[in-house]
Design an enzyme around this catalytic site. Structure first.
Site, PDB file in Angstrom:
ATOM      1  N   HIS A 305       0.745  -1.357   0.095  1.00 44.81           N
ATOM      2  CA  HIS A 305       0.207   0.118   0.037  1.00 44.81           C
ATOM      3  C   HIS A 305       0.847   1.271   0.170  1.00 44.81           C
ATOM      4  O   HIS A 305       1.939   1.218   0.584  1.00 44.81           O
ATOM      5  CB  HIS A 305      -0.977  -0.020   1.203  1.00 44.81           C
ATOM      6  CG  HIS A 305      -2.058   0.922   1.055  1.00 44.81           C
ATOM      7  ND1 HIS A 305      -1.984   2.319   1.247  1.00 44.81           N
ATOM      8  CD2 HIS A 305      -3.075   0.812   0.623  1.00 44.81           C
ATOM      9  CE1 HIS A 305      -3.133   2.856   1.032  1.00 44.81           C
ATOM     10  NE2 HIS A 305      -4.117   1.804   0.665  1.00 44.81           N
ATOM     11  N   ASP A 362      -7.827  -5.662   0.240  1.00 46.55           N
ATOM     12  CA  ASP A 362      -8.489  -6.312  -0.976  1.00 46.55           C
ATOM     13  C   ASP A 362      -7.908  -7.773  -0.758  1.00 46.55           C
ATOM     14  O   ASP A 362      -8.658  -8.633  -1.488  1.00 46.55           O
ATOM     15  CB  ASP A 362      -7.888  -5.860  -2.169  1.00 46.55           C
ATOM     16  CG  ASP A 362      -8.406  -4.535  -2.409  1.00 46.55           C
ATOM     17  OD1 ASP A 362      -9.753  -4.339  -2.340  1.00 46.55           O
ATOM     18  OD2 ASP A 362      -7.818  -3.441  -2.799  1.00 46.55           O
TER      19      ASP A 362
END
Ligand code: CMC
Length: 431
Positions: A305, A362
């Site tokens: 991320h 996710d």
């Protein structure tokens, strides 16, 4: 005394003000830099650039903190509903009982679609991706519901709820029509999330059984996705909105940005990756080796991320949700087993440790959606429905911020120097 940063450039010293946020994060205000020095800053991907002041979401990527309007994501996921969280994001406050009832009544009133909008769906090729359809449909709302006046607060509040209510109907309708099934309309007796599940899965021959745990899981899924400060799609909404375009077009741009596999499309990409591993019989070692190989474009989807350099707090909650949902639908999922082994392997691998690559939201959300019966090509649509309140609140904040200007970055030109036009007869033939 105002804090300043000193910059020495071409032998001259320059003082630049330092801005401090409420959580102590700091920024050097470079707005006068070009005027004073002729220089601009260079920051592709905006990793070190603050584009606005925002009072909506606070994230600390090092500590894994996420809060909406000051409320920790863990508390919202445990106690709130998606509709209440949407109200919180857009207005800045948790609703009182009357406000929440009024919001639910409005969401119900706005939940149907203009019948002519159905024609759009029917004319799309059967294999069209629902994100492309959704983006076009939201943009089309400007033509179907043109009466909004951007400067009348009451009207805009209705527009926000109209968007939140109709996006869910549009998404479910896209699914039904592409499957060749009759459209199921929203029901006034069902809450936002239950209504969505019913519109997706109810059938004349097998009525949809509403499971409270699945409804709760959907609430949590959407709460976790509701905002994430200045990510790619939110930035798209703000940048497009900065030209003072109507809100539907700005949100449509956000949906397009979210579609990408490095952003919202990652939940679909995670499942594709797990299916491929399962189908091709790849070992976990082989996958991790491929992800580490710089010559191989393969990345471990659902890992890494831009901001979180620790475990994504949303992923922790999603992981728990995953266990609950799987126990409810009582189906063993071989992909979940692969996901667990991949996670374990990556978390102990020096490559992933050194680069601070942890599972993001996710990684588990695809499995939760799959267990609910949501088809893979609808996963990113599910993310979009969840992110809508965030886009709306960020658009609203941008719209009313006196400091905001039209977005217009600069560049460092790296092309040819000036040269004269060459007539065709004098050009070199291609090899
Ligand atoms: N697998 C293998 N290596 C990776 C991965 C990954 N998933 N993510 C980053 N790296 C490596 C990357 O190759 C680079 O290595 P090097 O320093 O040797 O060049 C290093 O880690 C830094 O990566 P980056 O691409 O420069 O980092 P970024 O901040 O630009 O990208 C990211 C962040 C999320 C796009 C990236 O981690 C990624 O592609 N992850 C997979 C896709 C994914 O799961 N996306 C969902 C993000 S969460 C949902 C949302 O909020 O949008």
């Amino acid at each position: 005394m105002t804090e300043v940063a000193k910059l020495i450039l071409d032998g001259k010293e320059l003082e630049l003000p330092v801005i401090t946020g409420t959580e102590g994060e700091k920024a050097i205000d470079i707005r006068s830099l070009r005027q004073q020095t002729g220089h601009i800053t260079f920051d592709p991907g905006f990793g070190n650039t603050g584009t606005c002041r925002s009072a909506i979401t606070y994230m600390d990527g090092e500590q894994g903190i996420l809060r909406y309007r000051g409320y920790p994501i863990e508390q919202l996921a445990e106690h709130s509903t998606f509709v209440e969280t949407a109200f919180l994001l857009i207005t800045g406050q948790l609703p009182n009982r009357d406000e929440l009832i009024r919001t639910s009544v409005d969401l119900n009133d706005f939940s149907t679609l203009h019948e002519n909008m159905k024609a759009f769906y029917q004319n799309y090729p059967p294999k069209a991706h629902p994100m492309g359809i959704l983006s076009a449909m939201v943009n089309a709302m400007r033509s179907f519901y043109p009466e909004l006046q951007d400067d009348v607060e009451e009207e805009m509040n209705k527009t926000y709820l109209r968007l939140i209510s109709k996006i869910r109907t549009m998404a479910a309708m896209a699914y039904r029509i592409t499957k060749g099934e009759r459209v199921v309309y929203p029901r006034p007796d069902l809450c936002y999330c239950a209504n969505f599940l019913n519109m997706m899965f109810d059938s004349a021959v097998v009525p949809y059984y509403m499971d409270d745990d699945l409804v709760r899981a959907l609430n949590v899924f959407w709460i976790l996705h509701a905002d994430h400060e200045q990510n790619c799609s939110t930035t798209a909404v703000r940048v497009v909105g900065s030209g003072k375009v109507n809100i539907y077009s700005a949100i449509s741009a956000g949906i397009s940005a979210l579609w990408g596999p490095l952003h919202g499309g990652a939940n679909q990409a995670v499942i594709s990756m797990l299916e491929r591993i399962h189908r091709d019989g790849l070992t976990i070692d082989e996958c991790v080796a491929k992800a580490k190989d710089r010559k191989d474009p393969f990345r471990l989807m659902g890992f890494g991320h831009r901001v979180y350099k620790t475990y994504d707090p949303r992923a922790k909650i999603m992981k728990k949700m995953c266990d609950i949902v799987l126990s409810k639908v009582s189906q063993a999922d071989p992909l979940l087993d692969i996901a667990r082994r991949l996670e374990e392997m990556a978390l102990s691998d020096p490559y992933f440790i050194e680069k601070d690559l942890y599972p993001n939201v996710d990684f588990y959300s695809g499995i939760v959606l799959r267990a609910m019966g949501i088809p893979t090509n609808m996963f990113t649509v599910m993310f979009a429905i969840g992110r809508l309140p965030g886009w709306i609140s960020q658009w609203k904040e941008d719209w009313s911020d006196p400091e905001m200007k039209i977005s217009r970055p600069r560049q460092i030109y790296s092309g040819a120097l000036v040269r004269d036009y060459v007539p065709m007869s004098e050009r070199e033939p291609a090899n």
